[in-house]
Motif scaffolding. Structure first.
Motif, short mmCIF file in Angstrom:
data_model
loop_
_atom_site.label_atom_id
_atom_site.label_comp_id
_atom_site.label_asym_id
_atom_site.label_seq_id
_atom_site.Cartn_x
_atom_site.Cartn_y
_atom_site.Cartn_z
N TYR A 1 0.82 -1.21 0.00
CA TYR A 1 0.00 0.00 0.00
C TYR A 1 0.86 1.26 0.00
CZ TYR A 1 -4.56 -2.18 0.32
OH TYR A 1 -5.71 -2.87 0.02
N VAL A 2 1.95 1.25 0.73
CA VAL A 2 2.82 2.42 0.75
C VAL A 2 3.40 2.67 -0.64
CG1 VAL A 2 4.96 3.37 1.70
CG2 VAL A 2 3.32 2.22 3.20
N LEU A 3 3.89 1.63 -1.28
CA LEU A 3 4.44 1.79 -2.62
C LEU A 3 3.37 2.22 -3.62
CD1 LEU A 3 6.76 -1.31 -2.52
CD2 LEU A 3 7.56 1.00 -3.02
N ALA A 4 2.18 1.63 -3.50
CA ALA A 4 1.10 1.98 -4.42
C ALA A 4 0.69 3.44 -4.26
CB ALA A 4 -0.09 1.06 -4.20
N ALA A 5 0.71 3.94 -3.03
CA ALA A 5 0.38 5.35 -2.80
C ALA A 5 1.51 6.27 -3.21
CB ALA A 5 0.06 5.57 -1.32
N SER A 6 2.73 5.72 -3.33
CA SER A 6 3.91 6.51 -3.63
C SER A 6 4.26 6.53 -5.12
CB SER A 6 5.12 5.95 -2.86
OG SER A 6 4.87 5.89 -1.47
N SER A 7 3.61 5.71 -5.91
CA SER A 7 3.96 5.58 -7.32
C SER A 7 3.96 6.94 -8.02
CB SER A 7 2.98 4.65 -8.03
OG SER A 7 3.15 4.71 -9.43
N PRO A 8 5.02 7.23 -8.80
CA PRO A 8 5.04 8.50 -9.53
C PRO A 8 4.13 8.52 -10.75
CG PRO A 8 7.00 7.22 -10.03
CD PRO A 8 6.26 6.47 -8.95
N THR A 9 3.64 7.35 -11.18
CA THR A 9 2.87 7.27 -12.42
C THR A 9 1.50 6.61 -12.27
OG1 THR A 9 4.09 5.23 -12.90
CG2 THR A 9 4.88 7.26 -13.96
N HIS A 10 1.36 5.66 -11.34
CA HIS A 10 0.12 4.90 -11.20
C HIS A 10 -0.28 4.77 -9.73
CE1 HIS A 10 0.06 3.66 -15.44
NE2 HIS A 10 1.37 3.51 -15.33
N PRO A 11 -0.47 5.89 -9.03
CA PRO A 11 -0.78 5.81 -7.60
C PRO A 11 -2.23 5.44 -7.36
CG PRO A 11 -0.81 8.10 -8.30
CD PRO A 11 -0.35 7.30 -9.50
N ILE A 12 -2.45 4.83 -6.21
CA ILE A 12 -3.81 4.56 -5.75
C ILE A 12 -4.31 5.75 -4.93
CG2 ILE A 12 -3.53 2.07 -5.75
CD1 ILE A 12 -3.17 2.30 -2.64
N ARG A 13 -5.61 5.80 -4.73
CA ARG A 13 -6.20 6.83 -3.87
C ARG A 13 -5.97 6.44 -2.40
NH1 ARG A 13 -11.95 8.36 -4.53
NH2 ARG A 13 -12.31 6.24 -3.79
N PRO A 14 -5.80 7.42 -1.52
CA PRO A 14 -5.64 7.10 -0.09
C PRO A 14 -6.80 6.29 0.48
CG PRO A 14 -5.01 9.36 -0.50
CD PRO A 14 -5.60 8.86 -1.78
N GLU A 15 -7.98 6.44 -0.10
CA GLU A 15 -9.14 5.68 0.40
C GLU A 15 -8.92 4.18 0.33
OE1 GLU A 15 -10.55 9.76 -0.61
OE2 GLU A 15 -9.24 8.26 -1.58
N ALA A 16 -8.11 3.74 -0.63
CA ALA A 16 -7.85 2.29 -0.71
C ALA A 16 -7.14 1.79 0.54
CB ALA A 16 -7.02 1.99 -1.96
N TYR A 17 -6.25 2.61 1.09
CA TYR A 17 -5.56 2.24 2.31
C TYR A 17 -6.53 2.24 3.49
CZ TYR A 17 -2.37 2.63 6.30
OH TYR A 17 -1.73 2.44 7.51
N HIS A 18 -7.29 3.29 3.64
CA HIS A 18 -8.13 3.43 4.83
C HIS A 18 -9.36 2.53 4.80
CE1 HIS A 18 -5.61 6.61 6.36
NE2 HIS A 18 -5.70 7.26 5.22
#
Length: 426
Positions: free
Chosen positions: A205-222
């Motif tokens: 989740y940290v990497l997915a939120a940190s991606s410079p090109t394909h980030p996830i929304r913070p809601e996915a984490y919470h």
């Protein structure tokens, strides 16, 4: 490269003192990644049986831990820095040409060709968690090899290209507020395994939120990760309150895989203080083995550690709620940053009393059961990574400093509302 303790660093009965013993264990474990890497690609084998040569099957996550091993080897002077960088660049060029699935790599691949090797009938494509462990290591290597020379510059550029290609958001199945572990080019999301905490997958989740090109929304984490039924806990086990996770904490790898790179010291969000979470998880696991409700031979304050690993009946999840009498050395040794005295006591047992059965030229075998008289003859890549990396973090904080120095990671953590200390020198 010698792995003998330094002269003059003796202990009782001629045994090495603590620093010398840690040197010995780290050096031998490093050799697993250095000497047994695939000759064509530099990737790390999934597992190796003592006395048998590695095959062509290599593992993505273990290869990320192998990148961390190259950094540690260079930093400690076990190998020449330039050779470590060249080896890593060969691995990166292999990965750039290897088969991936929306930029996400499979759990297993062929170390000669880069072709996907199916992990199971429905798992023949991208494995998001294994890929997260890979990038955890590659980003550490990018931060470490910061020189202006051709090889180190090419290494950093290759990591950035792979990092940009990885479509973390693809694994939300079109924008759901949760990540899914697997995607297959032939079966899609047939495995249907959402990644919900608490387990070993925080770094995904940290990497997915940190991606410079394909980030996830913070809601996915919470809503996804933190929305799992076994995320929040708050109960007491052996008198120790556990903030997050399943009953009694689950396997100890939950406190290791993601925290090879993520520095738990001062890392907090609305759910937990992660240094405290991991310390309490490890302490519950230790207390369980000391109290030994199953009455298993060998268990005690100097022989403990339950995690997902081998048994005489195959690989499986082991924890206080599924204790079959099998100790995994990586469980205790990966806990050096959390319980150093208890981990050192276990290390003495693993090297001195049990060393002739579990301690090899390439580190510790996966697990053993004194109750069953069974001692594994296999070394597993992800086990070796926990031992080498977490001992290094305990001794120097090297991997933690590198990973937490990534500007993308700090940005991603802030997107998820984490608090963390400023990096040294900021």
């Amino acid at each position: 490269m010698t792995d003998r303790p330094h002269q003059g660093e003796g202990r009782r009965g001629g045994a090495p003192d603590d620093p010398a013993l840690l040197d010995l264990v780290q050096r031998r474990t490093f050799r697993f990644f250095w000497d047994l890497a695939h000759p064509a690609s530099g990737m790390t084998p999934e597992r190796v049986t003592v006395g048998a040569p590695p095959g062509d099957l290599v593992a993505t996550g273990a290869s990320g831990f192998g990148a961390m091993a190259a950094v540690i080897g260079a930093e400690r002077g076990w190998v020449e820095r330039g050779e470590a960088a060249r080896r890593l660049l060969r691995k990166l060029r292999f990965l750039e040409a290897a088969e991936s699935h929306h930029g996400i790599f499979p759990h297993w691949m062929d170390g000669r060709t880069g072709a996907t090797i199916a992990f199971s009938p429905d798992d023949d494509g991208g494995d998001l968690v294994e890929t997260a462990f890979l990038f955890e290591g590659l980003l550490c290597a990018r931060q470490y090899f910061g020189g202006a020379g051709e090889v180190e510059s090419a290494l950093r550029a290759a990591v950035d290209r792979l990092w940009a290609r990885a479509e973390w958001d693809w694994h939300t199945r079109g924008g759901e507020d949760v990540l899914y572990w697997h995607w297959s080019p032939s079966r899609g999301f047939a495995m249907n395994l959402p990644i919900r905490g608490w387990n070993e997958c925080l770094v995904a989740y940290v990497l997915a939120a940190s991606s410079p090109t394909h980030p996830i929304r913070p809601e996915a984490y919470h809503r996804g990760w933190a929305g799992g039924a076994s995320f929040r806990n708050g109960q007491r086990y052996y008198g120790i309150e556990l903030p997050l996770g399943p009953a009694f904490g689950g396997p100890l790898c939950f406190a290791h895989y993601s925290f090879l790179g993520l520095d738990p010291r001062g890392l907090r969000d609305r759910y937990a203080d992660y240094a405290e979470q991991n310390r309490r998880h490890a302490l519950i696991n230790f207390e369980h083995c000391v109290r030994n409700p199953g009455g298993f031979a060998g268990y005690g304050a100097d022989c403990w550690g339950l995690t997902s690993d081998d048994t005489s009946g195959g690989y499986g999840e082991l924890s206080p709620t599924r204790d079959l009498g099998f100790i995994a050395p990586n469980a205790a040794l990966g806990s050096f940053p959390y319980l150093p005295d208890q981990a050192m006591a276990a290390l003495r047992t693993f090297t001195e009393r049990l060393g002739d059965r579990i301690f090899t030229a390439f580190g510790f075998t996966s697990s053993f059961s004194e109750a069953a008289g069974w001692f594994s003859r296999d070394l597993i890549g992800i086990d070796q990574g926990q031992i080498l990396g977490m001992i290094e973090n305990y001794r120097s904080g090297l991997l933690w400093r590198l990973f937490m120095s990534c500007p993308e990671i700090r940005h991603g953590l802030r997107r998820l509302d984490f608090e963390m200390p400023e990096p040294a020198g900021a």
